[in-house]
Design an enzyme around this catalytic site. Structure first.
Site, PDB file in Angstrom:
ATOM      1  N   ASP A 175      -3.074  -8.385  -7.270  1.00 21.95           N
ATOM      2  CA  ASP A 175      -1.942  -6.869  -7.390  1.00 21.95           C
ATOM      3  C   ASP A 175      -2.279  -6.514  -8.472  1.00 21.95           C
ATOM      4  O   ASP A 175      -3.072  -6.857  -9.435  1.00 21.95           O
ATOM      5  CB  ASP A 175      -0.491  -7.593  -7.120  1.00 21.95           C
ATOM      6  N   HIS A 238      -2.585  -1.411  -5.121  1.00 21.04           N
ATOM      7  CA  HIS A 238      -2.195  -2.683  -5.781  1.00 21.04           C
ATOM      8  C   HIS A 238      -3.274  -3.166  -6.532  1.00 21.04           C
ATOM      9  O   HIS A 238      -3.625  -4.764  -6.325  1.00 21.04           O
ATOM     10  CB  HIS A 238      -1.474  -3.579  -4.589  1.00 21.04           C
ATOM     11  N   CYS A 270     -11.542   3.502  -5.629  1.00 20.55           N
ATOM     12  CA  CYS A 270     -12.273   4.781  -5.275  1.00 20.55           C
ATOM     13  C   CYS A 270     -12.858   4.672  -3.933  1.00 20.55           C
ATOM     14  O   CYS A 270     -13.579   3.801  -3.403  1.00 20.55           O
ATOM     15  CB  CYS A 270     -13.084   5.258  -6.273  1.00 20.55           C
ATOM     16  N   GLU A 302       1.403   0.660   0.260  1.00 21.78           N
ATOM     17  CA  GLU A 302       1.952   1.547  -0.982  1.00 21.78           C
ATOM     18  C   GLU A 302       0.441   1.999  -1.484  1.00 21.78           C
ATOM     19  O   GLU A 302       0.575   1.689  -2.741  1.00 21.78           O
ATOM     20  CB  GLU A 302       2.743   0.513  -1.895  1.00 21.78           C
ATOM     21  N   CYS A 311     -10.271  13.605  -6.567  1.00 18.92           N
ATOM     22  CA  CYS A 311     -11.513  12.782  -6.921  1.00 18.92           C
ATOM     23  C   CYS A 311     -12.772  13.552  -6.099  1.00 18.92           C
ATOM     24  O   CYS A 311     -12.459  13.653  -5.034  1.00 18.92           O
ATOM     25  CB  CYS A 311     -11.437  11.353  -6.521  1.00 18.92           C
ATOM     26  N   TRP A 368       6.813  -4.213   8.379  1.00 22.20           N
ATOM     27  CA  TRP A 368       7.368  -4.694   6.857  1.00 22.20           C
ATOM     28  C   TRP A 368       8.591  -3.606   6.532  1.00 22.20           C
ATOM     29  O   TRP A 368       9.330  -4.158   5.931  1.00 22.20           O
ATOM     30  CB  TRP A 368       6.405  -5.089   5.871  1.00 22.20           C
ATOM     31  N   TRP A 447       8.220 -11.991  -2.358  1.00 20.83           N
ATOM     32  CA  TRP A 447       7.418 -11.237  -3.469  1.00 20.83           C
ATOM     33  C   TRP A 447       7.862 -11.839  -4.648  1.00 20.83           C
ATOM     34  O   TRP A 447       9.029 -12.482  -5.025  1.00 20.83           O
ATOM     35  CB  TRP A 447       7.781  -9.789  -3.351  1.00 20.83           C
TER      36      TRP A 447
HETATM   37  C1  TNX Z   1       6.921  -3.778  -1.569  1.00 20.95           C
HETATM   38  S1  TNX Z   1       6.182  -5.228   0.922  1.00 20.95           S
HETATM   39  C2  TNX Z   1       5.479  -4.371  -1.671  1.00 20.95           C
HETATM   40  C3  TNX Z   1       5.588  -5.399  -2.599  1.00 20.95           C
HETATM   41  C4  TNX Z   1       6.597  -5.778  -3.477  1.00 20.95           C
HETATM   42  C5  TNX Z   1       7.992  -5.621  -2.710  1.00 20.95           C
HETATM   43  C6  TNX Z   1       9.110  -5.959  -3.433  1.00 20.95           C
HETATM   44  C7  TNX Z   1       4.983  -4.838   0.563  1.00 20.95           C
HETATM   45  C8  TNX Z   1       3.857  -4.745   1.560  1.00 20.95           C
HETATM   46  N1  TNX Z   1       4.669  -4.291  -0.716  1.00 20.95           N
HETATM   47  O1  TNX Z   1       4.358  -5.189  -3.476  1.00 20.95           O
HETATM   48  O2  TNX Z   1       6.474  -6.865  -4.323  1.00 20.95           O
HETATM   49  O3  TNX Z   1       8.073  -4.445  -1.963  1.00 20.95           O
HETATM   50  O4  TNX Z   1      10.340  -6.225  -2.591  1.00 20.95           O
END
Ligand code: TNX
Length: 507
Positions: A175, A238, A270, A302, A311, A368, A447
């Site tokens: 991450d 991440h 990238c 995310e 870019c 999720w 997490w």
């Molecule tokens: C979102 S859940 C994220 C994580 C964080 C979490 C905290 C997900 C796929 N991504 O990177 O740790 O929220 O609750």
């Protein structure tokens, strides 16, 4: 009602609850009269030599020789190919002894796990259990990327969760805040990526990673408990820890430190740089060499497009491929990485995002995001993806059971997730079996932002993972909160005896 009838009813319901003191609740139990003292069992019989590995798990309860004998009272483990489910088993306790039958070694193992809980008091009621899970996939996720968890602690965790018939442990190995797996072709990933200078301003350096040898050892330890270890390398977002080690992986040519704060970064890998695909295909090749699991998680959550939009390399790929939207770059990115997985006969797992147009065919999606599961389950059905349900509102065990369990200033956004709410989780969200047969199962995520060590991981896991295990295993008509709560209290005695931390549940 006559007094004697009432009395019988009370005795019967007490018996039913006692005999059913198993988590997750078995799907079919037939009670008979009588009970068996565990100490009366004289030997263990195996239909098949390969079952001696499973028989080891009986040792703490029954330390008796493995033998074939016409005399005495046996506990028999027996492969029975007439049982039609892979994970199912039949457990019979009567005056003749105990028999656990299943078509597979995994089924036998699950039968042993049930017997272990039934026999906690040193006595087992006469009964027959015919059991198999509602869903084949039942997992927990740990996040050693945010806070490193030593290999020995991962093993303790595996041992603890295997009692509840989980089939997988998902390890979030990379991450923004840390890279935790040794990759021989890119040593700086761990030399640089596994260390950060501090966490949220605490001034304390944090570091740690697993060698490939340690990971193979974890995989073997889990396999004995019929748990598959599923690795995750999170891309293209991440990924700041990897970018800190090899800055050419990002769109902008800036040297970044391993991230020291919580949150989402706009620094993605990238999508327009061939070097990224070369490096990551090599990384995933090493991951495939370490982990035999068919499922490999490649992240996908995310990943804001901000930097890809500005870019020139990313935009050149978009133009050359004739993509209409920047989101198609995301589909393209996963397609390129999937080449290595395909070559190795593996399947990608991905955190589903509703704005990504397509994912590699055959990928398995995670539902999720808080509140989005019904939509994601529907979309995945239309698009032909299988789904694993890990919804924020039921399965995010990093969320505290009560708000005051986490006091860090940065955590004000975090909602509470009470024990009872986890128990209300129906993975199918009320859909019928036919409408939801693309759901593979459930996963709870722990997490790591607020999980600094194993003891805290256990505190977040238990007893809420009991509820998750039952959501994955037991049919809805077998699930009832009051009965489950009582069983949980009994089961917590086992955790206490084993010195496993848990949160005293609130009803
Ligand atoms: C979102 S859940 C994220 C994580 C964080 C979490 C905290 C997900 C796929 N991504 O990177 O740790 O929220 O609750």
């Amino acid at each position: 009602m006559k007094k004697s009838t009432l009395f019988l009813l009370l005795v019967f319901s007490a018996m039913a609850i006692r005999a059913q003191n198993v988590i997750p609740a078995p799907n079919k139990i037939t009670h008979e009269n009588g009970s068996l003292k565990i100490s009366a069992i004289t030997h263990i019989e195996l239909s098949n030599d390969s079952l001696s590995a499973e028989a080891e798990f009986l040792r703490p309860m029954i330390d008796r020789p493995i033998a074939k004998s016409k005399k005495g009272l046996p506990l028999t483990l027996q492969i029975d190919k007439t049982i039609t489910t892979d994970q199912g088993y039949v457990l019979k306790v009567d005056a003749e002894g105990v028999t656990i039958s299943a078509a597979t070694r995994q089924g036998i193992f699950f039968g042993i796990r049930t017997f272990e809980q039934l026999a906690m008091s040193g006595k087992a009621e006469h009964l027959t259990i015919e059991d198999s899970p509602r869903y084949p996939y039942r997992a927990l996720m740990l996040d050693p990327a945010r806070h490193f968890i030593p290999a020995e602690d991962i093993k303790r965790y595996i041992d603890a969760i295997s009692r509840y018939k989980f089939t997988a442990l998902h390890l979030h190995l990379s991450d923004d805040q840390g890279w935790r797996v040794e990759i021989k072709s890119y040593p700086r990933l761990t030399e640089i990526g596994s260390r950060r200078s501090e966490t949220e301003g605490d001034g304390k350096p944090h570091s740690g990673f697993y060698t490939q040898e340690q990971l193979r050892d974890i995989v073997a330890y889990a396999a004995k408990r019929h748990i598959e270890v599923i690795p995750e390398i999170d891309i293209p977002g991440h990924s700041v820890a990897a970018i800190a080690a090899y800055e050419e992986l990002t769109c902008r040519d800036t040297v970044l430190p391993v991230r020291t704060t919580i949150g989402v970064s706009t620094d993605l890998l990238c999508a327009g740089n061939e070097r990224v695909f070369e490096v990551y295909n090599n990384i995933f090749q090493e991951i495939c060499n370490i982990f035999p699991s068919r499922k490999i998680h490649i992240g996908g959550d995310e990943a804001p497009l901000t930097n890809w939009l500005s870019c020139p390399k990313c935009q050149a790929v978009k133009a050359a491929k004739g993509f209409n939207s920047n989101q198609e770059l995301m589909s393209y990115f996963f397609g390129r990485i999937n080449e290595t997985l395909l070559r190795n006969g593996r399947v990608p797992l991905i955190w589903y995002e509703v704005d990504v147009p397509t994912y590699p065919s055959g990928s398995i999606m995670f539902a999720w995001r808080y509140g989005l599961s019904p939509q994601v389950i529907k979309e995945c059905r239309e698009k032909g993806y299988k789904v694993i349900c890990a919804p924020g509102e039921y399965a995010y065990l990093d969320y505290p059971e009560v708000k005051s369990d986490i006091t860090a200033e940065s955590s004000s956004w975090i909602p509470a997730l009470p024990f009872r709410k986890v128990y209300e989780f129906d993975p199918a969200q009320g859909l019928t079996a036919a409408e939801s047969n693309h759901i593979l199962g459930v996963e709870a995520t722990i997490w790591g932002e607020y999980v600094p060590d194993l003891s805290t991981a256990f505190f977040r896991t238990f007893p809420r993972a009991f509820a998750l295990a039952e959501a994955g295993w037991s049919n809805m008509d077998r699930r009832e909160w009051n009965n489950f709560y009582e069983r949980s209290l009994t089961e917590l005695e086992h955790l206490k005896a084993k010195n496993i931390n848990f949160r005293q549940p609130q009803k």
